[in-house]
Scaffold this motif. Structure first.
Motif, PDB file in Angstrom:
ATOM      1  N   LYS A  96      19.107 -41.446   1.523  1.00 27.14           N
ATOM      2  CA  LYS A  96      17.786 -41.193   2.115  1.00 27.14           C
ATOM      3  C   LYS A  96      17.846 -40.993   3.627  1.00 27.14           C
ATOM      4  N   SER A 122      20.444 -50.271   5.876  1.00 28.41           N
ATOM      5  CA  SER A 122      20.599 -48.954   5.245  1.00 28.41           C
ATOM      6  C   SER A 122      19.517 -48.015   5.780  1.00 28.41           C
ATOM      7  N   CYS A 157      12.195 -42.200   7.059  1.00 33.17           N
ATOM      8  CA  CYS A 157      10.804 -42.394   6.658  1.00 33.17           C
ATOM      9  C   CYS A 157       9.871 -41.517   7.491  1.00 33.17           C
ATOM     10  N   SER A 159      16.253 -47.497  -6.427  1.00 27.08           N
ATOM     11  CA  SER A 159      16.026 -46.650  -5.262  1.00 27.08           C
ATOM     12  C   SER A 159      16.644 -47.259  -4.008  1.00 27.08           C
ATOM     13  N   ASN A 193      16.800 -44.855   6.332  1.00 26.26           N
ATOM     14  CA  ASN A 193      15.803 -44.084   5.599  1.00 26.26           C
ATOM     15  C   ASN A 193      15.057 -43.213   6.613  1.00 26.26           C
ATOM     16  N   THR A 240      16.928 -47.986   9.889  1.00 28.54           N
ATOM     17  CA  THR A 240      17.072 -49.126   8.994  1.00 28.54           C
ATOM     18  C   THR A 240      15.890 -50.065   9.190  1.00 28.54           C
ATOM     19  N   GLN A 250      19.483 -45.831  -1.371  1.00 32.72           N
ATOM     20  CA  GLN A 250      19.337 -45.831   0.087  1.00 32.72           C
ATOM     21  C   GLN A 250      20.551 -46.477   0.743  1.00 32.72           C
ATOM     22  N   ARG A 251      21.022 -47.579   0.174  1.00 35.94           N
ATOM     23  CA  ARG A 251      22.199 -48.250   0.728  1.00 35.94           C
ATOM     24  C   ARG A 251      23.413 -47.320   0.724  1.00 35.94           C
ATOM     25  N   ARG A 276       9.668 -38.449   2.068  1.00 35.09           N
ATOM     26  CA  ARG A 276      10.535 -39.614   2.040  1.00 35.09           C
ATOM     27  C   ARG A 276       9.623 -40.845   2.139  1.00 35.09           C
ATOM     28  N   SER A 277      10.155 -42.033   2.184  1.00 36.29           N
ATOM     29  CA  SER A 277       9.339 -43.250   2.223  1.00 36.29           C
ATOM     30  C   SER A 277       8.321 -43.196   3.360  1.00 36.29           C
TER      31      SER A 277
END
Length: 286
Positions: free
Chosen positions: A250, A159, A163, A241, A161, A196, A245-246, A133-134
């Protein structure tokens, strides 16, 4: 012999640092002077994916390789895999992205990553796919505004993520490069919590010991900022992308890092604490 490509990048550099001392390691670098990792016995070959002679030198005698590419819509993966097959490489560990498994992701970057994965999995080489992921380290892009304004700006800042710390990605890569049992596996890698940008801002403020403000970017502001750094196709892919995510695409947390390494993934607050000096005034000095 293990070959690491992308040794000046985020993951390649960390893989070089984490590979056990007993491993025989070679790095393929476009500009070896930019490499920051020093390890005993490290051999460096100057070259790139468009340099067949450099690829041959880098791959001769290699058993396993980490493949990192970044030229969207380019043929670097194909060039590397052709040369690896000719050189007798047995196993390629490929850095990809989590979005490839999302059927709703049809942006240019994800389509390219899927094609790169397909080139590897349809080849005669053994393979392992890393799909992070990010990166938590993407927060380093906030460093100038944090230093100058105590401010973080981001698009869709509320949003989530999931990460992941690049150090965890690198540890999984090292396992795949040095252990048996990872052939034919695709590892989607996340951090322990969906966060977020606004939540990351608060945790970064705690790590720095000073208050930070969060400011939401408009889509137009985000587009203008991305176009200053990327071609239009890539900028649009990143905006697409962000929309996914929003929509929550993710936020899923997986236990892959724990399963592969035996250790829980690092949370963002740990990453922020360990990289606090990158957001301090001393980091701004030339």
């Amino acid at each position: 012999m293990i070959l690491v490509t992308g040794p000046t990048g985020t993951v390649g550099r960390l893989v070089l640092e984490q590979l056990p001392a007993h491993c025989t390691v070679r790095a393929l670098a476009r500009d070896p002077s930019r490499m920051s990792v020093a390890r005993a016995g490290l051999e460096t070959v100057r070259g790139n994916y468009g340099d067949p002679a450099g690829l041959r030198r880098a791959l001769t005698g290699v058993r396993r390789a980490l493949l990192v590419t970044s030229r969207v819509a380019g043929d670097d993966d194909a060039a590397f895999l052709d040369a690896a097959r000719e050189a007798g490489v047995q196993h390629v560990v490929k850095l990809s992205a989590a979005a490839v498994t999302d059927t709703g992701a049809q942006d240019a970057i994800t389509r390219w990553q899927r094609a790169c994965e397909s080139a590897l999995t349809s080849s005669p080489l053994d393979w392992t796919l890393l799909r992070p992921r990010s990166f938590m380290s993407n927060a380093l892009s906030w460093a100038p505004s944090v230093r100058g304004e105590n401010l973080v700006r981001a698009l869709y800042g509320h949003s989530p993520n999931a990460c992941v710390d690049p150090r965890d990605i690198a540890e999984v890569a090292v396992r795949a490069l040095t252990e048996d049992g990872h052939t034919g596996r695709a590892y989607t890698l996340t951090g322990p919590h969906p966060l977020t940008a606004a939540q990351q801002t608060r945790q970064l403020a705690e790590a720095l010991g000073r208050p930070l403000r969060f400011e939401e970017l408009t889509p137009q502001q985000a587009r203008e900022a991305l176009l200053r750094r990327h071609p239009e196709t890539v900028a649009q892919a990143l905006l697409d992308s962000a929309l996914r995510q929003r929509a929550g695409a993710k936020a899923q947390v997986l236990d892959t890092v724990q399963t592969v390494t035996g250790r829980a993934p690092r949370p963002f607050r740990v990453w922020a604490r360990d990289h606090a000096q990158s957001f301090g005034p001393e980091a701004a000095a030339p």
